[in-house]
Design a protein around this motif. Sequence first.
Motif, PDB file in Angstrom:
ATOM      1  N   GLY A 106     -23.381  80.417  26.597  1.00  0.00           N
ATOM      2  CA  GLY A 106     -23.647  80.758  27.990  1.00  0.00           C
ATOM      3  C   GLY A 106     -22.748  80.037  28.983  1.00  0.00           C
ATOM      4  N   ARG A 107     -22.879  80.437  30.218  1.00  0.00           N
ATOM      5  CA  ARG A 107     -22.064  79.897  31.315  1.00  0.00           C
ATOM      6  C   ARG A 107     -22.113  78.372  31.362  1.00  0.00           C
ATOM      7  N   ASN A 108     -20.927  77.752  31.433  1.00  0.00           N
ATOM      8  CA  ASN A 108     -20.788  76.289  31.459  1.00  0.00           C
ATOM      9  C   ASN A 108     -21.443  75.609  30.258  1.00  0.00           C
ATOM     10  N   ALA A 109     -21.566  76.369  29.155  1.00  0.00           N
ATOM     11  CA  ALA A 109     -22.146  75.853  27.905  1.00  0.00           C
ATOM     12  C   ALA A 109     -23.528  75.239  28.130  1.00  0.00           C
ATOM     13  N   LYS A 110     -24.309  75.844  29.048  1.00  0.00           N
ATOM     14  CA  LYS A 110     -25.632  75.308  29.362  1.00  0.00           C
ATOM     15  C   LYS A 110     -26.662  75.587  28.275  1.00  0.00           C
ATOM     16  N   GLY A 111     -26.396  76.604  27.468  1.00  0.00           N
ATOM     17  CA  GLY A 111     -27.325  76.911  26.383  1.00  0.00           C
ATOM     18  C   GLY A 111     -27.137  75.966  25.219  1.00  0.00           C
ATOM     19  N   ASP A 112     -28.149  75.148  24.927  1.00  0.00           N
ATOM     20  CA  ASP A 112     -28.052  74.205  23.809  1.00  0.00           C
ATOM     21  C   ASP A 112     -28.987  74.628  22.682  1.00  0.00           C
TER      22      ASP A 112
END
Length: 289
Positions: A106-112
């Motif tokens: 996801g956007r800005n690697a916010k999905g962890d």
Amino acid sequence: MRVLTIGVFDGVHIGHVKILNTLKKMAETFQSKPEIYTIVFPMEYYTGKFDGLLIPLEDRITLLELYGDVFTLNLEEIKNIEAKDFFEFLSKNTTGIVVGKDFRFGRNAKGDIKLLEKLSKEEGIKLKIVDDLIVGGERVSSTLIRKLIKEGKVKKANKLLGRAYPIYGRVYKDKQLGKKLGFPTANIRRGKELIIPKFGVYLCRVYTPKRYYGLINIGLRPTIEKTKNVKYEVYILDFEGNLYGKEIRVELLDFLREEKNFSSIDELIKQMHEDKKIARKILEREYEY
């Protein structure tokens, strides 16, 4: 229905194989189709802090196809999709997802991983997080292998890749300087998107497609005629013939010495004979030669 995994998978190293085998096993359990989504370039490529791919995309796809159907993703096209929206894409017709511990989306690697676990549970999707593969106290990763290749530590890199590091391309006619020195070489070009190994002389295995062994010099030829572009010059032991226009595959086996600017051509020739002698000794000791 399908089970899937997603990542760059550059090099398809032994850590990736651990993930891919888990995917294959899950697909068999759920009687679903295994699908692999490979991201063409990692984020570092777009930020200008990238040393290059380990292997060409075509080679990566061929290796990944041993484990399932392969699809490519362009990071520029997906990087601004919100995490939940990207998961919606992942979850369609999906019974299982397999990823490594460092997976983000996801956007800005916010999905962890925590968000992925939550969303997967809500959709009734089986999620498998594969632990890192640790070898010699280090986490196996494409980043580590790139570092080793740049340092000339090809034996260690090969161990983490699970195979010898390949360099291949079409043989072109250069100025035939090696032939004039008594060491005729096959000169090959590589894609500019690929990592450049440490300059120097390597012991290598060569497929023409017949298997041979030899030496490859990677560098700028400072003694004879310094070039601006990196040269890949392969001297094949016990070979006679013309390879112009043919594709050859070279596998790096061991780093012998750094590239050096010799004081004379005679000194260079003397060193080349010494390189050849050392190569044969290693081959007799460690390989079927």
